[in-house]
Design an enzyme around this catalytic site. Structure first.
Site, mmCIF file in Angstrom:
data_model
loop_
_atom_site.group_PDB
_atom_site.id
_atom_site.type_symbol
_atom_site.label_atom_id
_atom_site.label_comp_id
_atom_site.label_asym_id
_atom_site.label_seq_id
_atom_site.Cartn_x
_atom_site.Cartn_y
_atom_site.Cartn_z
ATOM 1 N N ILE A 1 75.815 -72.216 -4.391
ATOM 2 C CA ILE A 1 77.032 -72.989 -4.203
ATOM 3 C C ILE A 1 77.800 -73.008 -5.521
ATOM 4 O O ILE A 1 77.268 -73.431 -6.560
ATOM 5 C CB ILE A 1 76.720 -74.428 -3.750
ATOM 6 C CG1 ILE A 1 75.815 -74.415 -2.505
ATOM 7 C CG2 ILE A 1 78.016 -75.184 -3.482
ATOM 8 C CD1 ILE A 1 76.356 -73.638 -1.322
ATOM 9 N N LYS A 2 79.045 -72.556 -5.490
ATOM 10 C CA LYS A 2 79.851 -72.480 -6.703
ATOM 11 C C LYS A 2 80.572 -73.802 -6.948
ATOM 12 O O LYS A 2 81.266 -74.323 -6.071
ATOM 13 C CB LYS A 2 80.879 -71.340 -6.601
ATOM 14 C CG LYS A 2 80.272 -69.957 -6.652
ATOM 15 C CD LYS A 2 81.328 -68.865 -6.579
ATOM 16 C CE LYS A 2 81.999 -68.630 -7.905
ATOM 17 N NZ LYS A 2 82.900 -67.443 -7.866
#
Length: 369
Positions: A140-141
């Site tokens: 997850i960025k």
């Protein structure tokens, strides 16, 4: 696999990730060919990449029509479309993930950039994305804004693997490492297996040169012009030095002994924007064990075709990198001002792309009704 520049790069310890994803790449076999032929072991995405992918509506027409019939909003449609692509890419990379014990075979998806300065919103969105993609090899960025730092700690603490994006400065990189270590400490207290948590710190390269070079040209002295196209690489090399130092502290060593993984540096923005520079500059000059280089397709193909990899080009050049920073300060370039500006612009650009993505999907859904 035959000996190529990308096999040499992999042998030097660099993980090659593709900075691109689209449904057509998944279904046409082109992404699989990059894996098979060019040593690609991961994928990164961002709002700009998805906005570009969605402009080619053919690959998404059926799903867009289904979502339009269901009456969902454009925001929900984007969530469904992008998480489907990432989940399918994760499935494609699962074999690499297993073979590397979770180090590679990773696919990144970003929280909405509109939440960049909203820590609670980022945390909630990260958990929602993680649950929806439902693949161990997702990342997850989260952007490395001040609000993002708090979110990184909470999300890592919940056992979710994170790609920290939009890092431009050494100070912020240190903050990101601190946030990661704090998250690992929370996870350890909660009894979560630290070995299952992975993270990369995405340090942007070419954008630094673009902004610094513009300032050097404005200064215009021979000393200033001599420094063109040197700041980005020097900045990244010193980021690797920081990584080495910070993961040798007692705090980090204790976590590593408990099974934690180091937060690997990832070189982002590695496409060369100045046509006078070698098109593999931000690949061949940033080689060291344990880094990721996420490349746009054009840079990947150039590296495969004619990149010259001679081994470690980072740790042997720390002195040169420090000299570049000293010289930049001497001619009047305020690197702190540069990196602060780049962070602001980075968030703004992704928000614009996010808006374009929503508009593209909204128009497509209206046309499908």
């Amino acid at each position: 696999m035959s000996e190529t520049s990308t096999t040499h790069l992999s042998a030097a310890g660099v993980s090659i990730w593709l900075d691109d994803l689209s449904r057509s790449a998944l279904t046409s076999g082109s992404l699989q060919r990059f894996i098979d032929e060019m040593n690609v072991v991961g994928v990164t995405t961002n709002p700009t990449i998805f906005a570009g992918a969605l402009t080619d509506g053919r690959s998404y027409a059926d799903q867009v029509a289904q979502l339009a019939t269901a009456g969902v909003s454009a925001d929900e449609a984007v969530f469904e479309i992008t998480t489907d692509d990432v989940a399918n890419a994760c499935t494609m990379f699962r074999g690499i993930y297993d073979a590397t014990n979770g180090v590679d075979g990773r696919v990144s998806i970003e929280v909405s950039p509109t939440l960049a300065h909203d820590a609670p919103g980022t945390i909630a969105e990260a958990k929602r994305l993680w649950a929806k993609v439902d693949r161990e090899n997702a990342l997850i960025k989260i952007p490395a804004t001040l609000a993002g730092l708090d979110a990184i700690t909470e999300v890592i603490g919940a056992g979710i693997s994170v790609n920290v994006t939009l890092i431009f400065s050494l100070d912020r990189h240190k903050d990101v490492i601190d946030a990661y270590l704090a998250g690992l400490e929370k996870a350890r207290t909660a009894g979560i297996n630290l070995a299952e948590i992975h993270s990369v710190a995405s340090f942007f390269v070419s954008r630094v040169d673009t902004e610094v070079d513009a300032r050097l040209v404005k200064i215009g002295t021979p000393e200033a012009l001599e420094l063109k196209s040197k700041a980005g690489i020097a900045n990244a090399r010193l980021a690797y030095q920081l990584f080495e130092n910070e993961f040798n502290t007692p705090r980090a060593v204790s976590l590593l002994a408990s099974g934690a993984n180091p937060q690997r540096p990832l070189w982002a923005s590695t496409g060369v924007k100045d046509p006078s520079l070698p098109d593999t500059l931000y690949v061949t000059e940033l080689v060291a064990a344990g880094v990721v280089n996420t490349m746009p397709e054009k840079t990947l193909r150039a590296t495969f075709d004619h990149g010259i990899v001679t081994g470690d080009s980072i740790t042997v050049n720390y002195g040169d990198a420090e000299a570049v920073f000293a010289a930049l300060a001497a001619v009047g370039v305020d690197i702190d001002d540069v990196t602060a500006q780049l962070e602001r612009e980075g968030v703004e650009k992704f928000i614009i792309s996010w808006g374009e993505l929503l508009d593209t999907v909204r128009i497509a859904m209206e046309g499908a009704k």
